[in-house]
Design an enzyme around this catalytic site. Structure first.
Site, PDB file in Angstrom:
ATOM      1  N   ASP A 134      30.818  35.105  27.056  1.00 10.35           N
ATOM      2  CA  ASP A 134      31.430  36.083  27.479  1.00 10.35           C
ATOM      3  C   ASP A 134      32.867  35.703  28.167  1.00 10.35           C
ATOM      4  O   ASP A 134      32.976  34.993  28.910  1.00 10.35           O
ATOM      5  CB  ASP A 134      30.772  37.011  28.624  1.00 10.35           C
ATOM      6  CG  ASP A 134      31.100  38.491  28.656  1.00 10.35           C
ATOM      7  OD1 ASP A 134      32.199  38.806  28.026  1.00 10.35           O
ATOM      8  OD2 ASP A 134      31.253  39.051  29.895  1.00 10.35           O
ATOM      9  N   TYR A 136      36.947  36.623  29.257  1.00 10.48           N
ATOM     10  CA  TYR A 136      37.627  37.483  30.331  1.00 10.48           C
ATOM     11  C   TYR A 136      38.940  37.539  30.084  1.00 10.48           C
ATOM     12  O   TYR A 136      40.000  36.920  30.915  1.00 10.48           O
ATOM     13  CB  TYR A 136      37.233  36.772  32.192  1.00 10.48           C
ATOM     14  CG  TYR A 136      37.686  37.571  33.182  1.00 10.48           C
ATOM     15  CD1 TYR A 136      36.974  38.757  33.436  1.00 10.48           C
ATOM     16  CD2 TYR A 136      38.354  37.034  33.878  1.00 10.48           C
ATOM     17  CE1 TYR A 136      37.343  39.550  34.632  1.00 10.48           C
ATOM     18  CE2 TYR A 136      38.765  37.535  35.307  1.00 10.48           C
ATOM     19  CZ  TYR A 136      38.293  38.941  35.461  1.00 10.48           C
ATOM     20  OH  TYR A 136      38.511  39.499  36.565  1.00 10.48           O
ATOM     21  N   HIS A 141      42.665  43.950  32.657  1.00  6.71           N
ATOM     22  CA  HIS A 141      41.567  44.107  33.437  1.00  6.71           C
ATOM     23  C   HIS A 141      41.422  43.053  34.542  1.00  6.71           C
ATOM     24  O   HIS A 141      41.013  43.654  35.490  1.00  6.71           O
ATOM     25  CB  HIS A 141      40.311  43.878  32.217  1.00  6.71           C
ATOM     26  CG  HIS A 141      38.920  43.601  32.850  1.00  6.71           C
ATOM     27  ND1 HIS A 141      38.454  44.747  33.596  1.00  6.71           N
ATOM     28  CD2 HIS A 141      38.171  42.589  33.017  1.00  6.71           C
ATOM     29  CE1 HIS A 141      37.111  44.167  33.970  1.00  6.71           C
ATOM     30  NE2 HIS A 141      36.985  43.131  33.868  1.00  6.71           N
ATOM     31  N   GLU A 207      30.851  47.817  30.068  1.00  5.47           N
ATOM     32  CA  GLU A 207      32.320  47.028  29.724  1.00  5.47           C
ATOM     33  C   GLU A 207      32.614  47.208  28.220  1.00  5.47           C
ATOM     34  O   GLU A 207      31.553  46.881  27.399  1.00  5.47           O
ATOM     35  CB  GLU A 207      32.177  45.837  30.277  1.00  5.47           C
ATOM     36  CG  GLU A 207      31.865  45.324  31.770  1.00  5.47           C
ATOM     37  CD  GLU A 207      32.014  44.134  32.084  1.00  5.47           C
ATOM     38  OE1 GLU A 207      31.773  42.868  31.400  1.00  5.47           O
ATOM     39  OE2 GLU A 207      32.375  43.606  33.351  1.00  5.47           O
ATOM     40  N   GLU A 209      33.837  46.072  25.250  1.00  3.33           N
ATOM     41  CA  GLU A 209      34.217  44.906  24.661  1.00  3.33           C
ATOM     42  C   GLU A 209      33.908  44.870  23.111  1.00  3.33           C
ATOM     43  O   GLU A 209      33.510  45.672  22.601  1.00  3.33           O
ATOM     44  CB  GLU A 209      33.365  43.668  25.098  1.00  3.33           C
ATOM     45  CG  GLU A 209      33.376  43.802  26.781  1.00  3.33           C
ATOM     46  CD  GLU A 209      32.659  42.412  27.246  1.00  3.33           C
ATOM     47  OE1 GLU A 209      32.819  41.482  26.882  1.00  3.33           O
ATOM     48  OE2 GLU A 209      32.551  42.445  28.498  1.00  3.33           O
ATOM     49  N   ASP A 241      28.807  45.362  27.372  1.00  7.04           N
ATOM     50  CA  ASP A 241      28.237  44.574  28.351  1.00  7.04           C
ATOM     51  C   ASP A 241      27.922  45.416  29.539  1.00  7.04           C
ATOM     52  O   ASP A 241      28.787  44.971  30.654  1.00  7.04           O
ATOM     53  CB  ASP A 241      29.199  43.327  28.562  1.00  7.04           C
ATOM     54  CG  ASP A 241      28.759  42.274  29.128  1.00  7.04           C
ATOM     55  OD1 ASP A 241      27.343  42.013  29.145  1.00  7.04           O
ATOM     56  OD2 ASP A 241      29.430  41.487  29.712  1.00  7.04           O
ATOM     57  N   GLN A 248      26.060  42.085  41.037  1.00  6.66           N
ATOM     58  CA  GLN A 248      27.164  40.787  40.762  1.00  6.66           C
ATOM     59  C   GLN A 248      27.964  40.570  42.111  1.00  6.66           C
ATOM     60  O   GLN A 248      28.098  39.352  42.135  1.00  6.66           O
ATOM     61  CB  GLN A 248      27.991  41.484  39.647  1.00  6.66           C
ATOM     62  CG  GLN A 248      29.030  40.664  39.298  1.00  6.66           C
ATOM     63  CD  GLN A 248      29.898  41.354  38.243  1.00  6.66           C
ATOM     64  OE1 GLN A 248      29.770  42.390  37.673  1.00  6.66           O
ATOM     65  NE2 GLN A 248      30.980  40.518  37.833  1.00  6.66           N
ATOM     66  N   LYS A 261      24.360  40.889  34.967  1.00  4.39           N
ATOM     67  CA  LYS A 261      25.013  40.863  33.797  1.00  4.39           C
ATOM     68  C   LYS A 261      23.848  40.703  32.489  1.00  4.39           C
ATOM     69  O   LYS A 261      24.414  40.956  31.442  1.00  4.39           O
ATOM     70  CB  LYS A 261      26.047  39.683  33.688  1.00  4.39           C
ATOM     71  CG  LYS A 261      27.492  39.957  34.453  1.00  4.39           C
ATOM     72  CD  LYS A 261      28.449  40.698  33.882  1.00  4.39           C
ATOM     73  CE  LYS A 261      29.426  40.850  34.549  1.00  4.39           C
ATOM     74  NZ  LYS A 261      30.401  41.506  33.940  1.00  4.39           N
ATOM     75  N   THR A 357      35.754  42.679  28.944  1.00  4.23           N
ATOM     76  CA  THR A 357      36.256  44.168  29.156  1.00  4.23           C
ATOM     77  C   THR A 357      37.783  44.231  28.588  1.00  4.23           C
ATOM     78  O   THR A 357      38.509  43.479  29.348  1.00  4.23           O
ATOM     79  CB  THR A 357      36.157  44.558  30.530  1.00  4.23           C
ATOM     80  OG1 THR A 357      34.895  44.303  31.292  1.00  4.23           O
ATOM     81  CG2 THR A 357      36.409  45.846  30.738  1.00  4.23           C
TER      82      THR A 357
HETATM   83 CA    CA Z   1      31.720  41.093  30.134  1.00  2.00          CA
END
Ligand code: CA
Length: 424
Positions: A134, A136, A141, A207, A209, A241, A248, A261, A357
Site C-alpha cells: 500500500d 501513500y 491526502h 479509503e 484507492e 482499503d 491505527q 488495516k 487514499t
Molecule cells: Ca491505504
C-alpha cells in the site's frame, strides 16, 4: 501504442446499455461461476460475460496457442503469466468477435453457451494475491492527514516528495466486491489519560484507492525502471482499503499500520487492462523538488479516472460522499514500481499494489471519512437525517470508477462491501 480493441469507433452487436462500464473498448478480465458452471475466466461486455473457457472450446481462439487450463482456472494468474503481448492479442480477438461487422460468433451454434448473464453469475476474487503493498501517494491526502495530526506548516514529512512512501500490507484479507466485513476489534487509546481498552473500532473508515496487478515477475536482485514498469502492470482494480483509525492511531508507532488495516480490503471484480486505459493517460502534478534519476520518467503516466464513494444505510437512501480522480496521484504507478524494486525486491504475478487514499484538492474530493468529516468535526448529514463521522454497522460502502473520452466510457464495476457488527 495503437491497440485495435481501443478504437473509439467500434460498436458491438451485443447490446450495451447507456452508461455501461463495459463497452467493446473495455473487455476487462474476471473470474466468475454460476449455479451450473465452475469458476472460470470471463470478459465483461454490456450485461453479459463472455465465457472464455467455452470460447476456447468452440475453437474461436485456437490460433493463439492457449490451453484450456488458462481459462478453466480459479484465478487470472496463469493467463497473465503468458505476457501482455498475448493478452493484447486475446483482447483484440475478442473485440473482433464482438464487433458489429463480424458474424463469426454472432451466428455460431455455440453462441448460447459462450454468453452468461451477469445477473446469474457470481464474481470471484480474480487474482491470487501473493503480496500486497500500500502506497501513500496522493499529496492532497498526505497533506490533509499531516494538517490534522501534525503541523499545518509542515504537513508533509521530509521524505514525502522524494520517494513514493509505502508499507507492506497483508494479502490474506483482500476480498472481492460483495464480501461483507465485520467491524474490527482491537486495542485503542483515544483518551491518553487512561490505559488502552479492547473494544470494537468506533472509527471505521473507507479509503478510496486504485490498485494495480502485477502481470510479470522479476528475480530477486532485479530492479524495474520507470520506462519498463508498464510491461509489468497487467491492469487495475478499484480498492477499498478499510481502516480502523482508532486502532491505527494507537498501534502505528514506530513500525506503521498493522491491525488497523489488515482486517479487510475490498476490490472490484474486473481487472481493467492497462491497455484499455491507454487513451486516458494525462500528466500528473509537477514534481518539485526534482526527483532522483531512478524516479524520473517521460510521457504522461497518470490516468484520468473519475472515482466516487457512496455510503448507503440499510433501507435508506444513499449519499455520494466523495468524488475524486485517479489523476490526482503525485507519484504515478511507474514510479511506485521503480521505487518498490530499486533495492532488488522481487515481484510476483498477482501481487497487488494500491495507490493509497486518493484525495483531490477540494473538500468534495477527499477519499476517506477521516478527511471528509475532518477528524469528526464536520459530520456528513445523510438523506435520512443521521450523521456520519465514520462508517456505521449496516452501511454499505460502494466505490465506482470510470474513464470517459470520445464517447467511450471504461468502467470497473462496483466495489461494494457492507459493514457488519463486530464479531465478539
Ligand atoms: Ca491505504
Amino acid at each position: 501504442m495503437n491497440i485495435r480493441a481501443n478504437n473509439p469507433e467500434l460498436t458491438s452487436w451485443v447490446e450495451i446499455p447507456a452508461n455501461s462500464d463495459f463497452p467493446i473498448q473495455n473487455l476487462p478480465f474476471g473470474i466468475f461461476k454460476t449455479q451450473s458452471l465452475s469458476p472460470r475466466v470471463g470478459v465483461a461486455i454490456g450485461e453479459k460475460i463472455v465465457d472464455l473457457f467455452e470460447l476456447y472450446n468452440a475453437g474461436f481462439i485456437s490460433k493463439y496457442d492457449f490451453e484450456a487450463s488458462h481459462f478453466n482456472n480459479l484465478f487470472l494468474n496463469d493467463l497473465m503469466a503468458l505476457g501482455k503481448d498475448k493478452a493484447r492479442k486475446l483482447r483484440d480477438r475478442i473485440s473482433e468477435l464482438l464487433d458489429s461487422t463480424n458474424t463469426e460468433l454472432k451466428e455460431s451454434v455455440h453462441r448460447g453457451k459462450i454468453f452468461v448473464n451477469m445477473r446469474e453469475a457470481t464474481m470471484l476474487l480474480p487474482v491470487k494475491v501473493g503480496d500486497y503493498t500500500d502506497f501513500y501517494s496522493s499529496m492532497d491526502h498526505a497533506t490533509n492527514v499531516g494538517v490534522m495530526f501534525r503541523d499545518p506548516a509542515n504537513a508533509l514529512l521530509p521524505n514525502w516528495k522524494h520517494m513514493p512512501v509505502g508499507y507492506h500490507g497483508r494479502a490474506s484479507s483482500i476480498v472481492v466486491s460483495g464480501t461483507n466485513i465485520h467491524r474490527p476489534k482491537g486495542q485503542t487509546r483515544v483518551d491518553e489519560t487512561i490505559p488502552p481498552v479492547y473494544e470494537a473500532s468506533k472509527r471505521l473508515d473507507f479509503e478510496l484507492e486504485v490498485a494495480f496487478v502485477i502481470g510479470k515477475s522479476t528475480h530477486l536482485g532485479d530492479s524495474i525502471s520507470t520506462s519498463q514498469a508498464e510491461d509489468y502492470i497487467f491492469g487495475l482494480v478499484l480498492f477499498n482499503d478499510l481502516s480502523a483509525r482508532d486502532i491505527q492511531q494507537w498501534e502505528y508507532v514506530p513500525l506503521g499500520p498493522f491491525l488497523g488495516k489488515n482486517f479487510g480490503s475490498v476490490i472490484s471484480p474486473w481487472v481493467v487492462t492497462l491497455d484499455a486505459l491507454e487513451p486516458f493517460k494525462v500528466e500528473g502534478y509537477e514534481q518539485d523538488p526534482e526527483v532522483l534519476d531512478y524516479l524520473k520518467y517521460t510521457g504522461a503516466k497518470n490516468y484520468d479516472i473519475k472515482l466516487e464513494v457512496e455510503i448507503k444505510p440499510d433501507n435508506a437512501e444513499g449519499k455520494i460522499v466523495s468524488a475524486s480522480n485517479f489523476k490526482y496521484m503525485y507519484w504515478n504507478m511507474c514510479q511506485q514500481l521503480a521505487h518498490h524494486t530499486v533495492n532488488g525486491c522481487n515481484v510476483n504475478i498477482g501481487d497487488m499494489m494500491a495507490s493509497g487514499t486518493i484525495s483531490g484538492p477540494d473538500a468534495h474530493e477527499y477519499g476517506s471519512m477521516l478527511e471528509i468529516a475532518w477528524k469528526g468535526t464536520k459530520p456528513v448529514i445523510m438523506p435520512d437525517g443521521t450523521e456520519r463521522r465514520f462508517l456505521n454497522d449496516n452501511d454499505t460502502c460502494i466505490i465506482r470508477g470510470h474513464a470517459s473520452k470520445d464517447g467511450v466510457r471504461i468502467g470497473f464495476g462496483d466495489c461494494t462491501t457492507k459493514i457488519l457488527s463486530a464479531k465478539f
